[in-house]
Design a protein around this motif. Structure first.
Motif, PDB file in Angstrom:
ATOM      1  N   MET B 100      61.354  24.257  20.451  1.00 25.37           N
ATOM      2  CA  MET B 100      61.597  23.559  19.187  1.00 25.37           C
ATOM      3  C   MET B 100      60.725  22.321  19.094  1.00 25.37           C
ATOM      4  O   MET B 100      60.602  21.553  20.036  1.00 25.37           O
ATOM      5  N   PHE B 102      60.062  18.886  16.725  1.00 26.72           N
ATOM      6  CA  PHE B 102      60.822  18.070  15.785  1.00 26.72           C
ATOM      7  C   PHE B 102      59.900  17.224  14.908  1.00 26.72           C
ATOM      8  O   PHE B 102      58.763  16.930  15.282  1.00 26.72           O
ATOM      9  N   ASN B 106      59.956  13.415  19.483  1.00 27.37           N
ATOM     10  CA  ASN B 106      60.908  13.385  20.598  1.00 27.37           C
ATOM     11  C   ASN B 106      60.250  13.663  21.944  1.00 27.37           C
ATOM     12  O   ASN B 106      60.832  14.322  22.803  1.00 27.37           O
ATOM     13  N   VAL B 107      59.039  13.163  22.119  1.00 25.96           N
ATOM     14  CA  VAL B 107      58.464  13.213  23.470  1.00 25.96           C
ATOM     15  C   VAL B 107      59.202  12.172  24.295  1.00 25.96           C
ATOM     16  O   VAL B 107      59.804  11.240  23.755  1.00 25.96           O
ATOM     17  N   TRP B 108      59.180  12.313  25.606  1.00 25.03           N
ATOM     18  CA  TRP B 108      59.955  11.418  26.459  1.00 25.03           C
ATOM     19  C   TRP B 108      59.122  10.207  26.875  1.00 25.03           C
ATOM     20  O   TRP B 108      58.129  10.342  27.602  1.00 25.03           O
ATOM     21  N   PRO B 109      59.519   9.009  26.417  1.00 21.70           N
ATOM     22  CA  PRO B 109      58.679   7.827  26.634  1.00 21.70           C
ATOM     23  C   PRO B 109      58.618   7.362  28.081  1.00 21.70           C
ATOM     24  O   PRO B 109      57.718   6.615  28.451  1.00 21.70           O
ATOM     25  N   HIS B 110      59.563   7.800  28.921  1.00 20.11           N
ATOM     26  CA  HIS B 110      59.584   7.317  30.305  1.00 20.11           C
ATOM     27  C   HIS B 110      58.741   8.199  31.219  1.00 20.11           C
ATOM     28  O   HIS B 110      58.638   7.913  32.409  1.00 20.11           O
ATOM     29  N   CYS B 119      58.033  18.446  33.517  1.00 19.81           N
ATOM     30  CA  CYS B 119      59.475  18.306  33.798  1.00 19.81           C
ATOM     31  C   CYS B 119      60.318  19.527  33.415  1.00 19.81           C
ATOM     32  O   CYS B 119      60.999  20.088  34.274  1.00 19.81           O
ATOM     33  N   PRO B 120      60.290  19.976  32.154  1.00 20.97           N
ATOM     34  CA  PRO B 120      61.162  21.126  31.835  1.00 20.97           C
ATOM     35  C   PRO B 120      60.779  22.392  32.581  1.00 20.97           C
ATOM     36  O   PRO B 120      61.657  23.212  32.889  1.00 20.97           O
ATOM     37  N   TRP B 152      50.454   7.294  28.610  1.00 21.15           N
ATOM     38  CA  TRP B 152      51.877   7.223  28.283  1.00 21.15           C
ATOM     39  C   TRP B 152      52.045   7.516  26.811  1.00 21.15           C
ATOM     40  O   TRP B 152      51.211   7.123  25.998  1.00 21.15           O
ATOM     41  N   ASP B 154      53.681   6.233  24.515  1.00 21.59           N
ATOM     42  CA  ASP B 154      53.619   5.089  23.607  1.00 21.59           C
ATOM     43  C   ASP B 154      52.200   4.791  23.131  1.00 21.59           C
ATOM     44  O   ASP B 154      52.015   4.144  22.107  1.00 21.59           O
ATOM     45  N   ASN B 155      51.220   5.232  23.903  1.00 27.25           N
ATOM     46  CA  ASN B 155      49.839   4.929  23.533  1.00 27.25           C
ATOM     47  C   ASN B 155      49.165   6.041  22.749  1.00 27.25           C
ATOM     48  O   ASN B 155      47.972   5.982  22.493  1.00 27.25           O
ATOM     49  N   ARG B 168      54.442  20.795  25.400  1.00 30.92           N
ATOM     50  CA  ARG B 168      55.636  20.825  26.240  1.00 30.92           C
ATOM     51  C   ARG B 168      56.396  22.129  26.012  1.00 30.92           C
ATOM     52  O   ARG B 168      56.918  22.732  26.945  1.00 30.92           O
ATOM     53  N   VAL B 169      56.442  22.573  24.766  1.00 30.73           N
ATOM     54  CA  VAL B 169      57.110  23.817  24.416  1.00 30.73           C
ATOM     55  C   VAL B 169      56.285  25.022  24.892  1.00 30.73           C
ATOM     56  O   VAL B 169      56.820  25.970  25.471  1.00 30.73           O
TER      57      VAL B 169
END
Lengths: 220, 268
Positions: B100, B102, B106-110, B119-120, B152, B154-155, B168-169
């Motif tokens: 999915m 969005f 909703n990428v993971w900022p950390h 990760c997944p 990262w 954020d950039n 990621r998907v």
């Protein structure tokens, strides 16, 4: 009356030992408190249980609405009555943990609220749930945004360890009392303790901002 | 094409879906089947239920009634007679097959770019780090982010974040991708990069359901466009039919409102 620096210097080795005990008490209390608060936060959020959430709210208002000194005495005197013979150090750490957890739960609630709903949804849509959802995605972000208030709470806790002197825990404050009840120079000795407390807190908060800026640099 | 191959057209089966939010009905007995390799675009005015329909497809929004099956396997149904743990287990397994994307990325900022994709794979698909990193690099290069792997989130620009979310998907080897207004939060100049990635996926026969307002894009990638309004499917069909000769007054009004006078079927 004059301030005789030699008494501060004389006391220094023992004050340093006392500082180490203080630091140990604070670190242990804080570590347990963060673990406890994290478990409570996750359980409360994941289970959506009304009973749990009311119980936590009641606990927090009791802790916040009573003096820490009274809480420490209660833990110290009540536990032996119910058959738990733990020494003053364990009782002290337990009291600090129970007290600090209430505040850390509140801090983590704020941190958790700052994690957007979409972060959960992205994780769920990829098949992460339960443990993985929390440990890999939600908690790291919760803690990241909670660093400043957590550091503040740690320094509060570090200073609060002085109260454990009242239940005979030999930490920095108690050591100071022992020294000046022998040499009758409370001002010199307490000044030494004063500086020790300050240096510890200062180092912690400086260290935390350094860590935070390092983190920012790494992510920039 | 894929639509008329009988049994194949039941790759994703959404049947009799009803969803009511407090005070508002989002889906009123909606059924939609999607064939393997098919690209379906959902269009309609805001609040028409298109996002809700998309989100029931992986049960992120559980429907009040109806069921969803992927490849015959139950994704979700209400009322669900399975035990909670069985539901959760089955849901995680089937969700890993459905990617999915969005509106807000909703990428993971950390986690850095590479770790977002790794990760997944390690947690859900149980791949080794080595294998996951290899797959991640392939996925990142597919979306043109291979040189950003140590950055990262954020950039990144919005378009890069969205392409990261797609990577990621992709690294999870999905059988179906759900995209919820993937370009709506982007600055206009960043839209084309994301659409180009999606177009390439469509050409590789990825099965996709896309909620979109980009009718030009929809007409160029979709096998079928589905128009929803008021929680109903009003009209559906191939893009040229839907967009150029709408059968219902409501679709006509909707298209008029979007003012697509300059609409071109194969615009890029």
């Amino acid at each position: 009356m004059k301030f005789d620096f030699i008494y501060t210097l004389d006391a220094l080795p023992r004050l340093l030992e006392g500082s180490l005990v203080t630091l140990k008490l604070a670190l242990l209390g804080f570590a347990f408190s963060v673990v406890l608060a994290t478990l409570v936060t996750v359980a409360r959020t994941a289970s959506k249980s009304r009973i749990l959430s009311i119980a936590v709210a009641v606990y927090i208002s009791f802790i916040r609405g009573t003096p820490l000194l009274v809480q420490i005495f209660l833990v110290f005197y009540v536990l032996p009555i119910v058959g738990l013979n733990i020494g003053p150090v364990t009782a002290g750490i337990l009291a600090l943990t129970l007290n600090s957890a209430a505040f850390v739960i509140e801090i983590l609630r704020g941190g958790l609220a700052s994690v957007p709903k979409g972060q959960f949804e992205a994780a769920r849509s990829l098949g992460l749930s339960g443990y993985a959802l929390w440990v890999k995605v939600v908690l790291p972000q919760t803690f990241m945004s909670s660093i400043p208030p957590l550091v503040n709470e740690f320094t509060q806790l570090l200073k609060a360890t002085a109260l454990l002197s009242t239940i005979t825990v030999v930490e920095l404050m108690r050591v100071s009392q022992q020294i000046y009840s022998n040499n009758y120079h409370p001002i010199e000795v307490l000044t030494g303790a004063f500086v020790m407390y300050f240096l510890m807190c200062f180092a912690v908060s400086r260290g935390a901002s350094w860590l935070e800026s390092e983190f920012e640099v790494k992510r920039a | 094409m894929a639509m008329d191959t009988g049994k194949m057209s039941n790759f994703l089966e959404m049947t009799g879906l009803v969803k009511t939010f407090t005070g508002a009905t989002a889906l009123q007995d909606v059924s939609l089947n999607v064939a393997k390799g098919e690209v379906v675009c959902l269009i309609g005015p805001s609040g028409c239920g298109k996002s809700t329909l998309l989100r029931t497809a992986n049960w992120l929004t559980p429907a009040d009634a109806g069921e969803v099956r992927l490849d015959g396997e139950l994704v979700g149904t209400m009322p669900d007679q399975r035990s909670a743990s069985k539901q959760a287990k089955g849901l995680n397994a089937v969700r890993a097959r459905i990617g999915m994307v969005f509106q807000n990325f909703n990428v993971w900022p950390h986690l850095n770019v590479l770790e977002n994709v790794v990760c997944p794979q390690m947690v859900v698909a149980k791949r080794s780090r080595n294998e996951a990193e290899k797959k991640a690099l392939v996925a990142l290069s597919e979306v043109g982010l291979e040189d950003k792997k140590s950055e990262w989130p954020d950039n990144l620009s919005g378009g890069q974040k969205q392409r990261l979310a797609i990577a990621r998907v992709l690294a999870m080897d999905p059988d179906l991708m759900l995209l919820d207004e993937p370009t709506s939060a982007l600055d206009p100049e960043l839209v084309s990069g994301v659409l180009a990635v999606l177009k390439r996926l469509a050409e590789k026969n990825m099965t996709m359901i896309i909620v979109t307002h980009e009718l030009g894009f929809a007409s160029s990638v979709a096998d079928r466009i589905v128009f929803l309004e008021g929680g109903h499917i009003i009209e559906q069909g191939p893009p040229d039919v839907i967009l150029q000769s709408p059968a219902t007054e409501r679709l006509k009004l909707f298209l008029d409102k979007l003012n697509i006078t300059a609409f071109q079927p194969k615009s890029d």
